[in-house]
Scaffold this motif. Structure first.
Motif, PDB file in Angstrom:
ATOM      1  N   GLU A 412     -24.571  11.903  43.182  1.00  0.00           N
ATOM      2  CA  GLU A 412     -24.748  10.604  43.828  1.00  0.00           C
ATOM      3  C   GLU A 412     -25.841  10.710  44.883  1.00  0.00           C
ATOM      4  N   GLY A 413     -26.725   9.773  44.847  1.00  0.00           N
ATOM      5  CA  GLY A 413     -27.842   9.795  45.785  1.00  0.00           C
ATOM      6  C   GLY A 413     -28.959  10.703  45.352  1.00  0.00           C
ATOM      7  N   GLY A 414     -28.952  11.227  44.108  1.00  0.00           N
ATOM      8  CA  GLY A 414     -30.042  12.069  43.644  1.00  0.00           C
ATOM      9  C   GLY A 414     -31.333  11.287  43.505  1.00  0.00           C
ATOM     10  N   PHE A 415     -32.475  12.003  43.519  1.00  0.00           N
ATOM     11  CA  PHE A 415     -33.780  11.352  43.435  1.00  0.00           C
ATOM     12  C   PHE A 415     -33.962  10.753  42.043  1.00  0.00           C
ATOM     13  N   ARG A 416     -34.489   9.566  41.987  1.00  0.00           N
ATOM     14  CA  ARG A 416     -34.775   8.882  40.728  1.00  0.00           C
ATOM     15  C   ARG A 416     -36.231   9.132  40.361  1.00  0.00           C
ATOM     16  N   PHE A 417     -36.489   9.507  39.141  1.00  0.00           N
ATOM     17  CA  PHE A 417     -37.855   9.699  38.677  1.00  0.00           C
ATOM     18  C   PHE A 417     -38.481   8.341  38.397  1.00  0.00           C
ATOM     19  N   ARG A 418     -39.709   8.186  38.834  1.00  0.00           N
ATOM     20  CA  ARG A 418     -40.434   6.922  38.670  1.00  0.00           C
ATOM     21  C   ARG A 418     -41.723   7.191  37.909  1.00  0.00           C
ATOM     22  N   PHE A 419     -41.993   6.326  36.957  1.00  0.00           N
ATOM     23  CA  PHE A 419     -43.178   6.479  36.115  1.00  0.00           C
ATOM     24  C   PHE A 419     -43.795   5.098  35.895  1.00  0.00           C
ATOM     25  N   ARG A 420     -45.131   5.077  35.964  1.00  0.00           N
ATOM     26  CA  ARG A 420     -45.852   3.814  35.746  1.00  0.00           C
ATOM     27  C   ARG A 420     -47.215   4.133  35.161  1.00  0.00           C
ATOM     28  N   ALA A 421     -47.528   3.529  34.019  1.00  0.00           N
ATOM     29  CA  ALA A 421     -48.846   3.655  33.395  1.00  0.00           C
ATOM     30  C   ALA A 421     -49.369   2.251  33.150  1.00  0.00           C
ATOM     31  N   ALA A 422     -50.526   1.940  33.690  1.00  0.00           N
ATOM     32  CA  ALA A 422     -51.081   0.598  33.590  1.00  0.00           C
ATOM     33  C   ALA A 422     -52.593   0.690  33.408  1.00  0.00           C
ATOM     34  N   VAL A 423     -53.136  -0.354  32.803  1.00  0.00           N
ATOM     35  CA  VAL A 423     -54.580  -0.457  32.601  1.00  0.00           C
ATOM     36  C   VAL A 423     -55.165  -1.245  33.775  1.00  0.00           C
ATOM     37  N   ALA A 424     -56.122  -0.655  34.451  1.00  0.00           N
ATOM     38  CA  ALA A 424     -56.712  -1.288  35.628  1.00  0.00           C
ATOM     39  C   ALA A 424     -57.688  -2.382  35.216  1.00  0.00           C
ATOM     40  N   ARG A 425     -57.737  -3.414  36.025  1.00  0.00           N
ATOM     41  CA  ARG A 425     -58.679  -4.516  35.832  1.00  0.00           C
ATOM     42  C   ARG A 425     -59.772  -4.436  36.909  1.00  0.00           C
ATOM     43  N   PRO A 426     -60.943  -4.960  36.609  1.00  0.00           N
ATOM     44  CA  PRO A 426     -61.985  -4.970  37.646  1.00  0.00           C
ATOM     45  C   PRO A 426     -61.523  -5.767  38.867  1.00  0.00           C
ATOM     46  N   GLY A 427     -61.711  -5.173  40.057  1.00  0.00           N
ATOM     47  CA  GLY A 427     -61.304  -5.812  41.300  1.00  0.00           C
ATOM     48  C   GLY A 427     -59.943  -5.410  41.784  1.00  0.00           C
ATOM     49  N   ASP A 428     -59.175  -4.647  40.997  1.00  0.00           N
ATOM     50  CA  ASP A 428     -57.849  -4.207  41.436  1.00  0.00           C
ATOM     51  C   ASP A 428     -57.961  -3.110  42.487  1.00  0.00           C
ATOM     52  N   THR A 429     -56.958  -3.049  43.346  1.00  0.00           N
ATOM     53  CA  THR A 429     -56.822  -1.972  44.325  1.00  0.00           C
ATOM     54  C   THR A 429     -55.412  -1.406  44.207  1.00  0.00           C
ATOM     55  N   LEU A 430     -55.301  -0.136  43.890  1.00  0.00           N
ATOM     56  CA  LEU A 430     -54.020   0.537  43.712  1.00  0.00           C
ATOM     57  C   LEU A 430     -53.748   1.395  44.936  1.00  0.00           C
ATOM     58  N   LEU A 431     -52.569   1.232  45.548  1.00  0.00           N
ATOM     59  CA  LEU A 431     -52.196   1.937  46.766  1.00  0.00           C
ATOM     60  C   LEU A 431     -50.974   2.796  46.497  1.00  0.00           C
ATOM     61  N   LEU A 432     -51.113   4.090  46.688  1.00  0.00           N
ATOM     62  CA  LEU A 432     -50.035   5.064  46.561  1.00  0.00           C
ATOM     63  C   LEU A 432     -49.768   5.627  47.944  1.00  0.00           C
ATOM     64  N   CYS A 433     -48.519   5.615  48.415  1.00  0.00           N
ATOM     65  CA  CYS A 433     -48.254   5.995  49.793  1.00  0.00           C
ATOM     66  C   CYS A 433     -46.909   6.686  49.911  1.00  0.00           C
ATOM     67  N   SER A 434     -46.745   7.408  51.017  1.00  0.00           N
ATOM     68  CA  SER A 434     -45.491   8.067  51.344  1.00  0.00           C
ATOM     69  C   SER A 434     -44.540   7.070  51.990  1.00  0.00           C
ATOM     70  N   GLY A 435     -43.324   7.567  52.332  1.00  0.00           N
ATOM     71  CA  GLY A 435     -42.331   6.668  52.904  1.00  0.00           C
ATOM     72  C   GLY A 435     -42.718   6.099  54.251  1.00  0.00           C
ATOM     73  N   GLY A 436     -43.530   6.827  55.028  1.00  0.00           N
ATOM     74  CA  GLY A 436     -43.929   6.318  56.333  1.00  0.00           C
ATOM     75  C   GLY A 436     -44.763   5.060  56.274  1.00  0.00           C
ATOM     76  N   LEU A 437     -45.483   4.808  55.173  1.00  0.00           N
ATOM     77  CA  LEU A 437     -46.259   3.583  55.005  1.00  0.00           C
ATOM     78  C   LEU A 437     -45.587   2.607  54.042  1.00  0.00           C
TER      79      LEU A 437
END
Length: 489
Positions: A412-437
């Motif tokens: 209970e409370g174990g980490f969940r694996f997260r996966f995402r694969a997407a095709v980027a479009r012109p003008g997109d901005t992708l933000l990956l951040c830690s828990g502090g942000l």
């Protein structure tokens, strides 16, 4: 030397062998000096020579002295020597014309007109077979309107607004009568910097000011036997490949800066392979503030996952280009589980609880091939993935998503694996951040709104501007922050 001897020396030096031997009675050293002085000085300023004293006829009989030439003077014509002159200092002998000869006016030699260096001659372009351009007349340097002046290279300092004076009628009429050649040249006005050229100075967001100071305070303590484990306060990274630009930053939180604690977040960027088959990995991890080994756990987790990705670079790059989502999810989940397994083993070796030696992980895989616009994100634990599209933020990891799976421990409370694969479009901005942000991005509307306004420009910010955007402060959020953003061209 007597006067007669000086005359003989002068005649031998300046007169030819065929010159007559009869001396001129008026050809004295004084006359020659005055003649030379008249040539070398201004004639208008030179005083007139005094008249020569008239020779009185001699009435007293007596013998006369014969000249040094050996010829006897005619009777009753020999000049009276008169009273003897006082001795004078010897004067320099200057060459000059003889008495009675016209004085020539000095003239400058006439020089030939300057030759055009482009004209062919014995050493010019003619022997080389080079086409000589036509010779044009002399031209004056002209500043062309299309060439900006040096003052336009720099942003002008802001000047107070002034009221323009009305134009006067005579000046307007004179300008209309003047031809295009006579009108004054108009220089281009310097273009002022746009509103997005400079980041606004924002001390904090929200109505309440943060508790801690915005700048670092105390440094963390160091161990002399483990200096390789020191971590800097701030880390910046950037790159550009194909159609995307990468910006990444990791910095200590306000609380750690105030207390003199080390940064617990960890950032790793690496390129595996070469050419279009290369793969870019961005891995970031953040530990809990209360965990004693959070900084070591975050660094070990990022290095373990990065090492596994580097060994599987060929297979991962092939699956990304082929769009094999199931294979990517399965392979990346195994890599993530292996990394967390290493953390549990290290916690047991250190005598720490598993919850005290762990960290949240986020990873981003970017192909270098410009023809592939697939972006793959994975991770577990605290963190976030957001996308800015058409001025609106989208949370790609909402709570309870179908992409979540139970962690390897199954507790209970174990980490969940997260996966995402997407095709980027012109003008997109992708933000990956830690828990502090990720927490203020989800809980405070002022932060995503401010970032959307700053990143509305299609041109990505520089490293310094991205750092200023990442450390926008809000009261109640003083943890470390780590972020990586991708701008699509």
């Amino acid at each position: 030397m007597s006067q007669q001897g000086a005359d003989d020396w002068w005649q031998k030096l300046y007169e030819g062998p065929d010159a007559g031997a009869e001396p001129d009675p008026g050809d004295t050293l004084d006359n020659r000096f005055r003649s030379a002085a008249g040539v070398t000085t201004d004639p208008a300023a030179a005083p007139a020579p005094p008249p020569a004293p008239a020779a009185a006829p001699s009435t007293a009989p007596g013998p006369t002295t014969a000249p040094a030439t050996g010829l006897a003077p005619a009777p009753d014509l020999a000049p009276d020597p008169g009273p003897p002159e006082p001795p004078r200092a010897p004067e320099p002998l200057l060459p000059g014309p003889r008495q009675g000869e016209p004085v020539a006016t000095p003239t400058l030699p006439s020089l030939p007109p300057p030759r055009d260096p482009r004209a062919g001659d014995a050493t010019g372009y003619a022997l080389g077979g080079v086409a000589v351009p036509p010779v044009r007349g002399p031209e004056l340097p002209v500043r062309h309107p299309e060439a900006p002046s040096p003052e336009a290279w720099f942003d002008p300092a802001p000047q107070p607004a002034s009221v323009a004076e009305p134009e006067r009628g005579p000046e307007r009429g004179a300008e209309s009568e003047a031809g295009p050649e006579q009108r004054p040249e108009q220089r281009p006005e310097p273009v002022a910097a746009g509103p997005r050229a400079v980041r606004p100075a924002v001390s904090h967001l929200g109505d309440r000011a943060p508790t801690y100071a915005p700048e670092p305070g105390a440094l963390p303590p160091a161990d002399p036997a483990a200096l390789d484990g020191l971590t800097p306060d701030t880390v910046l990274e950037g790159a550009r490949y194909g159609t995307y630009t990468l910006r990444a930053a990791s910095l200590r939180g306000d609380s750690a800066r105030y207390r003199g604690e080390a940064r617990r977040d960890f950032l790793l960027t690496a390129r595996f392979g070469s050419g279009d088959d290369a793969l870019i990995l961005v891995a970031l991890a953040g530990g809990d503030r209360a965990a004693p080994g959070a900084a070591e756990a975050a660094a070990e987790l990022c290095r373990t996952v990065a090492s596994a990705v580097g060994r599987s670079q060929d297979r991962l790059a092939e699956d990304i280009r082929g769009g094999h989502r199931d294979a990517l999810r399965s392979g990346l989940q195994r890599l993530t589980d292996r990394g967390y397994g290493r953390l549990r083993a290290s916690a047991a070796e250190r005598g720490l609880a598993e919850s005290a030696y762990t960290a949240g992980l986020r990873g981003l895989l970017l192909p270098v091939d410009p023809r592939c616009r697939t972006r793959v994100c994975f991770g577990a634990g605290a963190g976030g993935l957001f996308r800015l599209r058409s001025g609106q933020w989208q949370d790609l990891e909402p709570a309870g998503s179908a992409e979540d799976k139970e962690g390897p421990d199954g507790t209970e409370g174990g980490f969940r694996f997260r996966f995402r694969a997407a095709v980027a479009r012109p003008g997109d901005t992708l933000l990956l951040c830690s828990g502090g942000l990720a927490e203020p991005m989800r809980e405070e509307a002022a932060l995503p709104a401010e970032l959307a306004a700053r990143w509305a420009d299609p041109e990505p910010p520089g490293l310094a501007a991205f750092l200023a955007d990442t450390q926008l402060r809000l009261k109640g959020y003083a943890d470390d922050r780590t972020a990586a953003a991708i701008w699509e061209a």
